[in-house]
Design a protein around this motif. Structure first.
Motif, PDB file in Angstrom:
ATOM      1  N   MET A   1      57.077  91.258 145.861  1.00 24.04           N
ATOM      2  CA  MET A   1      57.405  89.826 146.052  1.00 24.04           C
ATOM      3  C   MET A   1      58.284  89.709 146.758  1.00 24.04           C
ATOM      4  O   MET A   1      59.494  90.291 147.197  1.00 24.04           O
ATOM      5  CB  MET A   1      57.961  89.581 144.605  1.00 24.04           C
ATOM      6  CG  MET A   1      58.470  88.043 144.444  1.00 24.04           C
ATOM      7  SD  MET A   1      58.721  87.620 142.769  1.00 24.04           S
ATOM      8  CE  MET A   1      59.041  86.069 143.080  1.00 24.04           C
ATOM      9  N   THR A   2      58.080  88.660 147.737  1.00 24.56           N
ATOM     10  CA  THR A   2      59.163  88.262 149.096  1.00 24.56           C
ATOM     11  C   THR A   2      60.194  87.654 148.387  1.00 24.56           C
ATOM     12  O   THR A   2      60.345  86.799 147.516  1.00 24.56           O
ATOM     13  CB  THR A   2      58.392  87.202 149.850  1.00 24.56           C
ATOM     14  OG1 THR A   2      57.106  87.793 150.400  1.00 24.56           O
ATOM     15  CG2 THR A   2      59.131  87.012 151.039  1.00 24.56           C
ATOM     16  N   PRO A   3      61.550  88.397 148.719  1.00 22.09           N
ATOM     17  CA  PRO A   3      62.647  87.745 148.381  1.00 22.09           C
ATOM     18  C   PRO A   3      62.924  86.362 148.969  1.00 22.09           C
ATOM     19  O   PRO A   3      62.388  85.929 149.991  1.00 22.09           O
ATOM     20  CB  PRO A   3      63.881  88.616 149.010  1.00 22.09           C
ATOM     21  CG  PRO A   3      63.130  89.293 150.104  1.00 22.09           C
ATOM     22  CD  PRO A   3      61.677  89.384 149.772  1.00 22.09           C
ATOM     23  N   PRO A   4      63.528  85.571 148.004  1.00 24.95           N
ATOM     24  CA  PRO A   4      63.920  84.241 148.745  1.00 24.95           C
ATOM     25  C   PRO A   4      64.500  83.967 149.920  1.00 24.95           C
ATOM     26  O   PRO A   4      65.461  85.028 150.123  1.00 24.95           O
ATOM     27  CB  PRO A   4      64.645  83.594 147.295  1.00 24.95           C
ATOM     28  CG  PRO A   4      65.422  84.659 146.726  1.00 24.95           C
ATOM     29  CD  PRO A   4      64.290  85.804 146.968  1.00 24.95           C
ATOM     30  N   PHE A   5      64.357  83.206 150.736  1.00 28.17           N
ATOM     31  CA  PHE A   5      64.998  83.155 152.094  1.00 28.17           C
ATOM     32  C   PHE A   5      66.655  82.803 151.849  1.00 28.17           C
ATOM     33  O   PHE A   5      67.152  81.796 151.287  1.00 28.17           O
ATOM     34  CB  PHE A   5      64.526  81.851 152.939  1.00 28.17           C
ATOM     35  CG  PHE A   5      65.493  81.706 154.306  1.00 28.17           C
ATOM     36  CD1 PHE A   5      65.286  82.438 155.233  1.00 28.17           C
ATOM     37  CD2 PHE A   5      65.811  80.385 154.155  1.00 28.17           C
ATOM     38  CE1 PHE A   5      65.922  82.235 156.407  1.00 28.17           C
ATOM     39  CE2 PHE A   5      66.634  80.095 155.405  1.00 28.17           C
ATOM     40  CZ  PHE A   5      66.453  81.082 156.350  1.00 28.17           C
ATOM     41  N   GLN A   6      67.488  83.481 152.560  1.00 25.46           N
ATOM     42  CA  GLN A   6      68.913  83.222 152.540  1.00 25.46           C
ATOM     43  C   GLN A   6      69.388  82.753 153.792  1.00 25.46           C
ATOM     44  O   GLN A   6      69.236  83.516 154.861  1.00 25.46           O
ATOM     45  CB  GLN A   6      69.582  84.620 152.201  1.00 25.46           C
ATOM     46  CG  GLN A   6      69.284  85.286 150.992  1.00 25.46           C
ATOM     47  CD  GLN A   6      69.698  84.480 149.833  1.00 25.46           C
ATOM     48  OE1 GLN A   6      70.757  83.921 149.887  1.00 25.46           O
ATOM     49  NE2 GLN A   6      69.346  84.723 148.499  1.00 25.46           N
ATOM     50  N   PRO A   7      69.862  81.414 153.606  1.00 22.92           N
ATOM     51  CA  PRO A   7      70.334  80.975 155.074  1.00 22.92           C
ATOM     52  C   PRO A   7      71.338  81.687 155.569  1.00 22.92           C
ATOM     53  O   PRO A   7      72.530  82.283 154.803  1.00 22.92           O
ATOM     54  CB  PRO A   7      70.936  79.636 154.597  1.00 22.92           C
ATOM     55  CG  PRO A   7      70.994  79.679 153.173  1.00 22.92           C
ATOM     56  CD  PRO A   7      70.046  80.639 152.501  1.00 22.92           C
ATOM     57  N   GLN A   8      71.406  82.046 156.947  1.00 26.59           N
ATOM     58  CA  GLN A   8      72.535  82.493 157.645  1.00 26.59           C
ATOM     59  C   GLN A   8      73.968  81.817 157.381  1.00 26.59           C
ATOM     60  O   GLN A   8      73.825  80.587 157.502  1.00 26.59           O
ATOM     61  CB  GLN A   8      72.167  82.780 159.108  1.00 26.59           C
ATOM     62  CG  GLN A   8      73.079  83.506 160.028  1.00 26.59           C
ATOM     63  CD  GLN A   8      72.818  83.722 161.383  1.00 26.59           C
ATOM     64  OE1 GLN A   8      72.276  82.569 162.062  1.00 26.59           O
ATOM     65  NE2 GLN A   8      72.604  84.606 161.843  1.00 26.59           N
ATOM     66  N   PRO A   9      74.933  82.350 157.341  1.00 29.65           N
ATOM     67  CA  PRO A   9      76.324  81.598 157.053  1.00 29.65           C
ATOM     68  C   PRO A   9      76.433  80.798 158.373  1.00 29.65           C
ATOM     69  O   PRO A   9      76.518  81.370 159.283  1.00 29.65           O
ATOM     70  CB  PRO A   9      77.247  82.736 156.934  1.00 29.65           C
ATOM     71  CG  PRO A   9      76.332  83.808 156.351  1.00 29.65           C
ATOM     72  CD  PRO A   9      75.132  83.875 156.934  1.00 29.65           C
ATOM     73  N   GLU A  10      77.082  79.623 158.106  1.00 28.63           N
ATOM     74  CA  GLU A  10      77.034  78.631 159.228  1.00 28.63           C
ATOM     75  C   GLU A  10      78.028  79.311 160.354  1.00 28.63           C
ATOM     76  O   GLU A  10      77.902  79.103 161.385  1.00 28.63           O
ATOM     77  CB  GLU A  10      77.764  77.289 158.508  1.00 28.63           C
ATOM     78  CG  GLU A  10      77.832  76.198 159.696  1.00 28.63           C
ATOM     79  CD  GLU A  10      77.887  74.968 158.905  1.00 28.63           C
ATOM     80  OE1 GLU A  10      78.571  73.900 159.867  1.00 28.63           O
ATOM     81  OE2 GLU A  10      78.025  75.082 157.851  1.00 28.63           O
ATOM     82  N   TRP A  11      79.120  80.011 159.744  1.00 26.42           N
ATOM     83  CA  TRP A  11      80.118  80.328 160.842  1.00 26.42           C
ATOM     84  C   TRP A  11      79.445  81.357 161.841  1.00 26.42           C
ATOM     85  O   TRP A  11      80.216  81.463 162.932  1.00 26.42           O
ATOM     86  CB  TRP A  11      81.621  80.932 160.008  1.00 26.42           C
ATOM     87  CG  TRP A  11      81.190  82.005 159.161  1.00 26.42           C
ATOM     88  CD1 TRP A  11      80.799  82.042 157.721  1.00 26.42           C
ATOM     89  CD2 TRP A  11      81.022  83.285 159.512  1.00 26.42           C
ATOM     90  NE1 TRP A  11      80.622  83.331 157.112  1.00 26.42           N
ATOM     91  CE2 TRP A  11      80.794  84.082 158.270  1.00 26.42           C
ATOM     92  CE3 TRP A  11      81.072  84.174 160.517  1.00 26.42           C
ATOM     93  CZ2 TRP A  11      80.146  85.449 158.265  1.00 26.42           C
ATOM     94  CZ3 TRP A  11      80.660  85.645 160.659  1.00 26.42           C
ATOM     95  CH2 TRP A  11      80.366  86.232 159.365  1.00 26.42           C
ATOM     96  N   GLN A  12      78.496  81.944 161.370  1.00 26.69           N
ATOM     97  CA  GLN A  12      77.950  82.953 162.449  1.00 26.69           C
ATOM     98  C   GLN A  12      77.408  82.288 163.509  1.00 26.69           C
ATOM     99  O   GLN A  12      77.305  82.892 164.692  1.00 26.69           O
ATOM    100  CB  GLN A  12      76.730  83.712 161.846  1.00 26.69           C
ATOM    101  CG  GLN A  12      77.244  84.687 160.598  1.00 26.69           C
ATOM    102  CD  GLN A  12      76.208  85.547 160.147  1.00 26.69           C
ATOM    103  OE1 GLN A  12      74.962  85.623 160.601  1.00 26.69           O
ATOM    104  NE2 GLN A  12      76.496  86.428 159.256  1.00 26.69           N
ATOM    105  N   GLN A  13      77.273  80.926 163.727  1.00 30.84           N
ATOM    106  CA  GLN A  13      76.963  80.262 164.720  1.00 30.84           C
ATOM    107  C   GLN A  13      77.974  79.930 165.729  1.00 30.84           C
ATOM    108  O   GLN A  13      77.909  79.113 166.724  1.00 30.84           O
ATOM    109  CB  GLN A  13      75.991  79.214 164.585  1.00 30.84           C
ATOM    110  CG  GLN A  13      74.944  79.433 163.197  1.00 30.84           C
ATOM    111  CD  GLN A  13      73.909  80.570 164.069  1.00 30.84           C
ATOM    112  OE1 GLN A  13      73.527  80.221 165.171  1.00 30.84           O
ATOM    113  NE2 GLN A  13      73.495  81.325 163.095  1.00 30.84           N
ATOM    114  N   TRP A  14      79.336  79.910 165.171  1.00 29.55           N
ATOM    115  CA  TRP A  14      80.277  79.402 165.782  1.00 29.55           C
ATOM    116  C   TRP A  14      80.827  80.481 166.808  1.00 29.55           C
ATOM    117  O   TRP A  14      80.536  81.639 166.867  1.00 29.55           O
ATOM    118  CB  TRP A  14      81.603  79.245 164.940  1.00 29.55           C
ATOM    119  CG  TRP A  14      81.206  78.049 164.054  1.00 29.55           C
ATOM    120  CD1 TRP A  14      80.069  77.309 163.746  1.00 29.55           C
ATOM    121  CD2 TRP A  14      82.129  77.820 162.814  1.00 29.55           C
ATOM    122  NE1 TRP A  14      80.117  76.599 162.749  1.00 29.55           N
ATOM    123  CE2 TRP A  14      81.300  76.817 162.187  1.00 29.55           C
ATOM    124  CE3 TRP A  14      83.351  78.185 162.381  1.00 29.55           C
ATOM    125  CZ2 TRP A  14      81.868  75.921 160.884  1.00 29.55           C
ATOM    126  CZ3 TRP A  14      83.863  77.631 161.151  1.00 29.55           C
ATOM    127  CH2 TRP A  14      83.223  76.491 160.641  1.00 29.55           C
TER     128      TRP A  14
END
Length: 318
Positions: free
Chosen positions: A1-14
């Protein structure tokens, strides 16, 4: 079963800088988060100017973070933000990340107060350290010692060993007086029973001078049954003890755990003192005494400090 998508923490884009490189933050308003090497959010904050907020050690969490930085390798991630949005954005990210330090008090590490003998050791070290003003000649001198009977704080008769230290006027007013004044504050209360003032009219009775004689005040530092008298000495007299005369007339001794320049014989100073000036009336017809009067009065009764050290090895030390 494919695990649910975990969004990347917003701060990683900073954009980000290491804690040690905080001076590279931009001069703009913004939100910042402090992250460790494992991706743990430790603190969220806002700043009208990011660089100013983190400049030097100005941030209230800097001390706490820097102590753990070698272990956790903190990074400061930041996102420019308009001034009107700072409060809202800060609350948003605090609610989202729930950083540990935003919910704890700032730890403070109070400096352990010195003990009296440590303060005395510090003073002796300062006054025996060469500087540009006293390069090539003495800055202070351990002149000699004498003993006398006096009442202690319990009004019991006790023998005190008194050590006379000649100091230049600059150190007297800036080093000694500053420490003495500190003893009157809550921060320096551990020195309250050490610093005092010895008042004397130099044994001159009423027939010799006006009974309105203003007593000479000498700063003293008490340590058990030891009393250190710090008496100002003219700069020109101290200059007489240059490198050549130091070898002839002085020797280094250990006093309270510090190397102090002391006279081999107090008579060496007696020979260099200018003639004593007569005690004259001054303000409101009071006769004023000066430190030079005290040196002339006390020197004939002093013994070399080196003899005291040979006699007993009980001088207080850190």
């Amino acid at each position: 079963m494919t695990p649910p998508f975990q969004p990347q923490p917003e701060w990683q884009q900073w954009a980000n800088v290491p804690l040690s490189g905080r001076m590279n933050l931009p001069d703009v308003p913004g939100i910042y988060v402090v992250i460790d090497a494992g991706g743990e959010v430790w603190y969220v904050g806002k700043a009208i100017n990011l660089r100013t907020r983190w400049g030097g050690r100005s941030h209230h969490r800097y001390g706490q973070l820097s102590r753990q930085n070698k272990k956790r390798n903190y990074q400061i991630y930041y996102c420019p933000c308009s001034l009107r949005e700072l409060d809202v954005q800060e609350k948003h990210y605090i609610d989202q990340f729930k950083p540990l330090l935003n919910y704890s008090r700032v730890k403070t590490y109070a400096r352990k107060p010195s003990r009296p003998h440590q303060e005395l050791a510090r003073i002796l070290k300062v006054m025996n350290k060469p500087n540009s003003l006293f390069e090539g000649h003495a800055r202070s001198l351990g002149v000699g010692y004498y003993r006398e009977l006096d009442e202690d704080d319990d009004e019991q008769l006790k023998e005190f060993t008194c050590i006379v230290v000649a100091v230049n006027a600059n150190d007297h007013d800036k080093v000694l007086y500053k420490s003495a004044m500190k003893s009157t504050t809550n921060k320096g209360k551990y020195l309250a029973d050490c610093w005092g003032v010895y008042e004397t009219t130099l044994g001159l009775g009423e027939p010799e001078i006006d009974p309105e004689t203003q007593p000479l005040q000498i700063l003293i530092f008490r340590q058990e049954n030891w009393v250190y008298e710090f008496v100002a000495l003219d700069y020109e007299v101290l200059k007489e003890f240059d490198c050549q005369k130091q070898e002839l007339y002085t020797e280094p001794i250990m006093m309270n755990g510090r190397s102090v320049l002391a006279l081999k014989d107090p008579a060496h100073l007696q020979a260099l003192l200018p003639p004593v000036e007569p005690v004259r009336s001054g303000y409101r017809n009071k006769a004023w005494l000066h430190p030079m009067h005290y040196h002339h009065y006390r020197l004939p009764y002093l013994k070399p400090i080196s003899e005291l050290l040979q006699e007993q090895d009980t001088m207080p030390h850190p």
